[in-house]
Design a protein around this motif. Structure first.
Motif, PDB file in Angstrom:
ATOM      1  N   GLU A 287       0.833  -1.202   0.000  1.00 27.16           N
ATOM      2  CA  GLU A 287       0.000   0.000   0.000  1.00 27.16           C
ATOM      3  C   GLU A 287       0.873   1.261   0.000  1.00 27.16           C
ATOM      4  N   LEU A 288       1.957   1.227   0.770  1.00 25.45           N
ATOM      5  CA  LEU A 288       2.873   2.358   0.800  1.00 25.45           C
ATOM      6  C   LEU A 288       3.529   2.568  -0.568  1.00 25.45           C
ATOM      7  N   GLU A 289       3.802   1.446  -1.238  1.00 27.48           N
ATOM      8  CA  GLU A 289       4.383   1.545  -2.587  1.00 27.48           C
ATOM      9  C   GLU A 289       3.396   2.210  -3.547  1.00 27.48           C
ATOM     10  N   GLU A 290       2.130   1.809  -3.451  1.00 26.27           N
ATOM     11  CA  GLU A 290       1.107   2.375  -4.332  1.00 26.27           C
ATOM     12  C   GLU A 290       0.927   3.874  -4.079  1.00 26.27           C
ATOM     13  N   LYS A 291       1.145   4.303  -2.827  1.00 24.26           N
ATOM     14  CA  LYS A 291       0.989   5.715  -2.477  1.00 24.26           C
ATOM     15  C   LYS A 291       2.232   6.539  -2.815  1.00 24.26           C
ATOM     16  N   GLY A 292       3.267   5.871  -3.305  1.00 24.01           N
ATOM     17  CA  GLY A 292       4.460   6.581  -3.741  1.00 24.01           C
ATOM     18  C   GLY A 292       5.512   6.800  -2.672  1.00 24.01           C
ATOM     19  N   PHE A 293       5.370   6.155  -1.518  1.00 19.73           N
ATOM     20  CA  PHE A 293       6.360   6.314  -0.452  1.00 19.73           C
ATOM     21  C   PHE A 293       7.621   5.500  -0.724  1.00 19.73           C
ATOM     22  N   LEU A 294       7.489   4.410  -1.457  1.00 20.32           N
ATOM     23  CA  LEU A 294       8.599   3.476  -1.657  1.00 20.32           C
ATOM     24  C   LEU A 294       9.085   3.498  -3.094  1.00 20.32           C
ATOM     25  N   VAL A 295      10.334   3.096  -3.258  1.00 18.12           N
ATOM     26  CA  VAL A 295      10.918   3.027  -4.592  1.00 18.12           C
ATOM     27  C   VAL A 295      11.560   1.650  -4.786  1.00 18.12           C
ATOM     28  N   GLU A 296      11.858   1.326  -6.054  1.00 21.53           N
ATOM     29  CA  GLU A 296      12.475   0.039  -6.361  1.00 21.53           C
ATOM     30  C   GLU A 296      13.973   0.211  -6.547  1.00 21.53           C
ATOM     31  N   ASP A 297      14.720  -0.768  -6.093  1.00 19.31           N
ATOM     32  CA  ASP A 297      16.170  -0.752  -6.250  1.00 19.31           C
ATOM     33  C   ASP A 297      16.649  -2.191  -6.425  1.00 19.31           C
ATOM     34  N   GLN A 298      17.078  -2.530  -7.663  1.00 17.50           N
ATOM     35  CA  GLN A 298      17.582  -3.870  -7.984  1.00 17.50           C
ATOM     36  C   GLN A 298      16.578  -4.950  -7.585  1.00 17.50           C
ATOM     37  N   GLY A 299      15.319  -4.698  -7.864  1.00 19.76           N
ATOM     38  CA  GLY A 299      14.278  -5.690  -7.620  1.00 19.76           C
ATOM     39  C   GLY A 299      13.646  -5.603  -6.251  1.00 19.76           C
ATOM     40  N   ALA A 300      14.334  -4.960  -5.294  1.00 26.42           N
ATOM     41  CA  ALA A 300      13.787  -4.796  -3.943  1.00 26.42           C
ATOM     42  C   ALA A 300      13.049  -3.463  -3.849  1.00 26.42           C
ATOM     43  N   ILE A 301      12.099  -3.402  -2.937  1.00 22.53           N
ATOM     44  CA  ILE A 301      11.293  -2.192  -2.764  1.00 22.53           C
ATOM     45  C   ILE A 301      11.495  -1.669  -1.343  1.00 22.53           C
ATOM     46  N   GLY A 302      11.741  -0.374  -1.233  1.00 21.26           N
ATOM     47  CA  GLY A 302      11.971   0.192   0.086  1.00 21.26           C
ATOM     48  C   GLY A 302      12.035   1.696   0.060  1.00 21.26           C
ATOM     49  N   MET A 303      12.774   2.264   1.017  1.00 18.16           N
ATOM     50  CA  MET A 303      12.844   3.713   1.168  1.00 18.16           C
ATOM     51  C   MET A 303      14.308   4.136   1.268  1.00 18.16           C
ATOM     52  N   ARG A 304      14.644   5.194   0.545  1.00 14.99           N
ATOM     53  CA  ARG A 304      16.023   5.682   0.530  1.00 14.99           C
ATOM     54  C   ARG A 304      16.271   6.661   1.684  1.00 14.99           C
ATOM     55  N   PHE A 305      17.374   6.417   2.401  1.00 15.80           N
ATOM     56  CA  PHE A 305      17.758   7.304   3.495  1.00 15.80           C
ATOM     57  C   PHE A 305      19.229   7.717   3.374  1.00 15.80           C
ATOM     58  N   GLU A 306      19.720   7.821   2.149  1.00 21.07           N
ATOM     59  CA  GLU A 306      21.128   8.175   1.981  1.00 21.07           C
ATOM     60  C   GLU A 306      21.434   9.535   2.604  1.00 21.07           C
ATOM     61  N   ASP A 307      20.512  10.474   2.500  1.00 24.19           N
ATOM     62  CA  ASP A 307      20.743  11.803   3.063  1.00 24.19           C
ATOM     63  C   ASP A 307      20.877  11.753   4.583  1.00 24.19           C
ATOM     64  N   GLU A 308      20.202  10.788   5.205  1.00 23.99           N
ATOM     65  CA  GLU A 308      20.286  10.625   6.674  1.00 23.99           C
ATOM     66  C   GLU A 308      21.376   9.633   7.065  1.00 23.99           C
ATOM     67  N   LYS A 309      22.137   9.150   6.061  1.00 21.85           N
ATOM     68  CA  LYS A 309      23.209   8.162   6.273  1.00 21.85           C
ATOM     69  C   LYS A 309      22.661   6.860   6.850  1.00 21.85           C
ATOM     70  N   LEU A 310      21.453   6.504   6.409  1.00 17.98           N
ATOM     71  CA  LEU A 310      20.830   5.257   6.849  1.00 17.98           C
ATOM     72  C   LEU A 310      20.601   4.303   5.679  1.00 17.98           C
ATOM     73  N   GLY A 311      21.201   4.597   4.533  1.00 18.11           N
ATOM     74  CA  GLY A 311      21.168   3.674   3.409  1.00 18.11           C
ATOM     75  C   GLY A 311      19.788   3.475   2.807  1.00 18.11           C
ATOM     76  N   PHE A 312      19.570   2.264   2.300  1.00 16.46           N
ATOM     77  CA  PHE A 312      18.301   1.892   1.672  1.00 16.46           C
ATOM     78  C   PHE A 312      17.609   0.860   2.555  1.00 16.46           C
ATOM     79  N   CYS A 313      16.431   1.197   3.066  1.00 19.11           N
ATOM     80  CA  CYS A 313      15.682   0.288   3.947  1.00 19.11           C
ATOM     81  C   CYS A 313      14.747  -0.561   3.096  1.00 19.11           C
ATOM     82  N   ILE A 314      15.057  -1.842   2.970  1.00 16.26           N
ATOM     83  CA  ILE A 314      14.236  -2.749   2.171  1.00 16.26           C
ATOM     84  C   ILE A 314      13.004  -3.172   2.965  1.00 16.26           C
ATOM     85  N   LEU A 315      11.843  -3.044   2.334  1.00 11.07           N
ATOM     86  CA  LEU A 315      10.596  -3.475   2.960  1.00 11.07           C
ATOM     87  C   LEU A 315       9.982  -4.668   2.229  1.00 11.07           C
ATOM     88  N   ILE A 316      10.246  -4.794   0.934  1.00  8.97           N
ATOM     89  CA  ILE A 316       9.790  -5.967   0.176  1.00  8.97           C
ATOM     90  C   ILE A 316      10.970  -6.494  -0.638  1.00  8.97           C
TER      91      ILE A 316
END
Length: 586
Positions: A287-316
């Motif tokens: 649902e979060l992906e459908e709402k545009g909160f999440l992005v895809e990266d190499q097949g995985a779906i999650g949230m980018r936190f590079e600016d916060e130095k927390l990397g990419f948080c994979i959720l799916i």
């Protein structure tokens, strides 16, 4: 939370200081509680017992702290305040006497008023999640730090006036479960156990893990990986032979957990299971992906936190399944919705610090209002004298085996001599209580950020900073009070208590709630442990120098006995806040 002026003697002192500051310097905005919070034990009891530092006022008043201290003392003395004060350089110190202790502290201790008054106002409704053992693994001594710390903090928070929901979150799904079931079905040739089933599963898990490691790099590796994935999907679908085996063996682990919790006298208000949020968490992530909160990266779906130095948080993951972070996002929502809590505390070891930083950041980014009220309370590990433990490698001390060994050691070394005088039931129960105290005190006495080395023989000593030492002091005072026929209704002349050891013990007792309040504010148990150890040493010094049975007068004996009982009540209460039972004899 807002601290209350909960100590009668300290409140009286704070009121006098407030009046003096107002009359002498026209400081009218300083509240009683602000002054109360600045009171502390004086470092040198010859120069006073309670200290108030005058440094904070020097700049605004343009006067030296020592001058402020002297003027405040003169103003307070002019009103004939009941407690003696002294100007000690930049400090204004006060002396506690027997009469003030008896009137304002001891009476309230005996009437239980001292231990029931809330220490804070505006306390948040808090959920404390602790003890997250995995099913299909064996509970070991390392798990006890989390369990003992969580239980003690809940007791401390509730004592201080806070509403607390206790929760546990066992991991009953995941690769470790699949490994165990895979081994049972495919590689184990014996019969299923009829007893000690939970512990047996732990051994099976270690064997499975070793075999899978040995077969890495062989033609069996891909097949094994495929079989483990199939097992996980079958459990998720809630049907099939692996699902049925999972249900049966999962209960074996839960039974073992309950056995340990019963021994430790710990109950949870809510059991959350990882399987409970498994499918819902993936659904919510989509649902979060459908709402545009999440992005895809190499097949995985999650949230980018590079600016916060927390990397990419994979959720799916690329295979469509979730991870621990996925489940913790859903679990946080579930906790706040189900219990309407104000704060959510996770007691999890320090290895998961990055994980929780990512999870809390996800909650913040999706607009979860309570994200700011989620807090990770981390702690360091428990090791054996020869190094770290690992369920995967099998180099652990199974908890129930440890408990049996400790109780047997206690009976053999300390209690066997009472056989015949005590019933077998009394001996066994005392052994359980002492083992309980040894483990719990050992697990909570260190600062959360320090490593613990478990050494059974050291933790069972009756001298030094151990749980059994404090239990012994308590049992000794209780026996004394019974032998001397203590009666809390008897009239006590507290002014007879003038010896240094008597005064020092009284001052230590009156600071109990201050120590507990600090523990509640900081989420730390080590300060309370140190306090109780010091209290025990103070009592032993008092007992050695101030005889009771052979006191000069009967009235003095009664006064010292009343002080002894106040110490017993305080130490018993302190131990109970750490989850430690107090034996009546030992």
């Amino acid at each position: 939370m807002k601290l209350r002026a909960h100590n009668k003697i300290l409140t009286l002192i704070a009121e006098q200081i407030q009046l003096a500051l107002k009359e002498e310097y026209n400081l009218i905005e300083l509240s009683i509680i602000e002054i109360f919070k600045q009171l502390s034990l004086a470092p040198n009891f010859k120069m006073g017992h309670i200290a108030f530092a005058c440094f904070p006022f020097a700049k605004d008043l343009k006067k030296a702290p020592a001058e402020i201290s002297k003027s405040l003392k003169n103003k307070i003395d002019s009103r004939n305040f009941s407690l003696k004060s002294i100007s000690a350089g930049p400090y204004l110190n006060f002396f506690i006497d027997g009469n003030s202790f008896g009137e304002h502290i001891a009476t309230d201790i005996e009437n239980d008023v001292f231990f029931t008054a809330p220490l804070f106002d505006n306390t948040p409704k808090t959920m404390v999640e602790y003890s997250q053992p995995n099913t299909h693994k064996v509970l070991h001594v390392g798990h006890m730090r989390n369990l003992c710390l969580g239980n003690a903090l809940i007791e401390i928070l509730r004592y201080s006036g806070q509403e607390v929901i206790s929760a546990t979150y066992p991991g009953d799904v995941g690769t470790h479960v699949a490994k165990c079931l895979w081994y049972v079905k495919n590689r184990y040739s014996g019969d299923l156990p009829t007893e000690n089933k939970g512990a047996w599963l732990g051994n099976i898990y270690a064997s499975a893990n070793k075999l899978l490691e040995d077969e890495k790099g062989t033609e069996k590796e891909d097949q094994n990986r495929s079989e483990l994935t199939a097992i996980l999907k079958e459990i998720e679908s809630a049907k099939g032979e692996y699902y049925e085996l999972w249900r049966e063996t999962r209960q074996w682990s839960i039974d073992l957990m309950n056995k340990a919790y019963q021994w430790a006298n710990i109950k949870f208000d809510r059991w959350f299971f990882e399987s409970e949020v498994d499918a819902p968490s993936v659904k919510y992530a989509k649902e979060l992906e459908e709402k545009g909160f999440l992005v895809e990266d190499q097949g995985a779906i999650g949230m980018r936190f590079e600016d916060e130095k927390l990397g990419f948080c994979i959720l799916i993951k690329s295979d469509g399944t979730g991870l621990y972070s996925t489940k913790d996002v859903e679990l946080a929502r579930k906790k706040f919705e189900e219990f309407k809590i104000d704060k959510n505390v996770y007691i999890v070891d320090k290895r998961q610090a990055f994980h929780f930083q990512q999870v809390f950041k996800v909650l913040e980014k999706i607009g979860f209002e309570k994200a700011k009220d989620c807090y990770h309370l981390q702690y360091d590990f428990v090791e054996l004298p020869d190094g770290a433990m690992s369920s995967r490698k099998g180099n652990i001390v199974p908890l129930m085996d440890l408990i049996s060994n400790m109780e047997k050691t206690i009976i053999d070394q300390y209690l066997e001599k009472y056989r015949g005088q005590w019933s077998d039931m009394e001996i066994n129960e005392t052994a359980r209580i002492v083992a309980n105290g040894a483990i719990k005190y050992g697990m909570v006495r260190m600062d959360n950020n320090r490593k613990i080395v478990f050494d059974m023989n050291e933790w069972l000593k009756l001298d030094g900073e151990t749980g059994p030492y404090l239990q012994y002091v308590c049992a000794r005072i209780n026996s004394l009070c019974l032998k001397q026929n203590f009666n809390k209704e008897q009239r006590v002349n507290w002014n007879l208590l003038v010896q240094p050891q008597e005064i020092e013990l009284m001052v230590k007792i009156l600071m109990f709630n201050n120590v507990v309040a600090q523990a509640a504010e900081q989420y730390k148990t080590s300060g309370l442990c140190s306090y109780l150890y010091e209290l025990g040493k103070h009592y032993n010094s008092f007992y050695a120098e101030c005889p009771i049975a052979k006191a000069e007068t009967e009235d003095l004996a009664k006064s010292r006995l009343a002080l002894s009982h106040a110490c017993f009540q305080t130490m018993s209460k302190g131990l109970s806040l750490l989850g430690i039972p107090t034996p009546l004899k030992m």
